[in-house]
Design a protein around this motif. Structure first.
Motif, short mmCIF file in Angstrom:
data_model
loop_
_atom_site.label_atom_id
_atom_site.label_comp_id
_atom_site.label_asym_id
_atom_site.label_seq_id
_atom_site.Cartn_x
_atom_site.Cartn_y
_atom_site.Cartn_z
N TYR A 145 -22.78 9.95 -44.77
CA TYR A 145 -22.44 8.74 -44.03
C TYR A 145 -23.66 7.85 -43.79
N GLU A 146 -24.78 8.14 -44.45
CA GLU A 146 -25.99 7.33 -44.32
C GLU A 146 -26.46 6.87 -45.69
N VAL A 165 -28.24 2.18 -43.01
CA VAL A 165 -26.97 1.96 -42.31
C VAL A 165 -26.05 3.16 -42.53
N ASN A 166 -25.11 3.29 -41.63
CA ASN A 166 -24.06 4.29 -41.80
C ASN A 166 -22.90 3.63 -42.55
N GLN A 223 -14.40 1.60 -51.93
CA GLN A 223 -15.36 0.68 -51.32
C GLN A 223 -16.11 1.38 -50.19
N LEU A 224 -17.26 0.82 -49.86
CA LEU A 224 -18.05 1.28 -48.72
C LEU A 224 -17.89 0.28 -47.59
N ILE A 225 -17.68 0.77 -46.39
CA ILE A 225 -17.63 -0.07 -45.20
C ILE A 225 -18.86 0.25 -44.37
N MET A 226 -19.61 -0.78 -44.02
CA MET A 226 -20.81 -0.68 -43.19
C MET A 226 -20.73 -1.75 -42.12
#
Length: 153
Positions: free
Chosen positions: A29-30, A46-47, A54-57
């Motif tokens: 998650y990092e 960011v986490n 997709q990645l959510i940050m």
């Protein structure tokens, strides 16, 4: 006395590397997020959450990262360690806090600060285009496991 490094293992297959990248994205998650634009190159930790596509940050809306993304949506993320890394190029869309899907907002709140209750944050929706995986110079060849947003088989 100089200590010799052990011989590197045989390079993993594309399938093994793709599966490794997918496991890293699911189980970590990092990451490091790199952007470039009027604010200059910018790199931040960011986490994130990965939903399989997709990645959510999230980051501060007034940050150099967001300033860069407003001019140039291209970004790169790095997941893992320097000797076992997944590097992903893609594009980022800025998503106002109230507009992110509730299930993704809940998932993100489990791994980081919750933008829904912390003023000044904005979500980042990262869509991967190219991914590369390697764990040393011996794996530089054939390191691409995603092209044009599609996993290589």
């Amino acid at each position: 006395m100089t200590q010799l490094r052990p011989a590197p293992p045989a390079p993993r297959s594309t399938t093994q590397r793709r599966e490794h990248a997918q496991a890293q994205l699911r189980n970590r998650y990092e990451l490091w997020l790199a952007t470039g634009g009027v604010a200059g190159p910018h790199l931040i930790p960011v986490n994130y959450v990965w939903d399989g596509a997709q990645l959510i940050m999230a980051t501060f809306e007034a940050s150099p990262t967001v300033a860069n993304l407003r001019v140039n949506a291209a970004a790169r993320v790095a997941v893992g360690d320097h000797d076992d890394v997944t590097m992903i190029d893609g594009t980022v869309a800025l998503v106002p806090v109230g507009e992110l899907e509730p299930d993704l907002a809940e998932a993100f709140a489990r791994v980081s600060h919750d933008p829904r209750v912390m003023p000044g944050l904005i979500y980042l929706r990262f869509r991967p285009r190219r991914a590369q995986v390697w764990n040393g110079f011996h794996e530089f060849t054939n390191r691409t496991v995603m092209r044009d947003g599609t996993w290589v088989h």
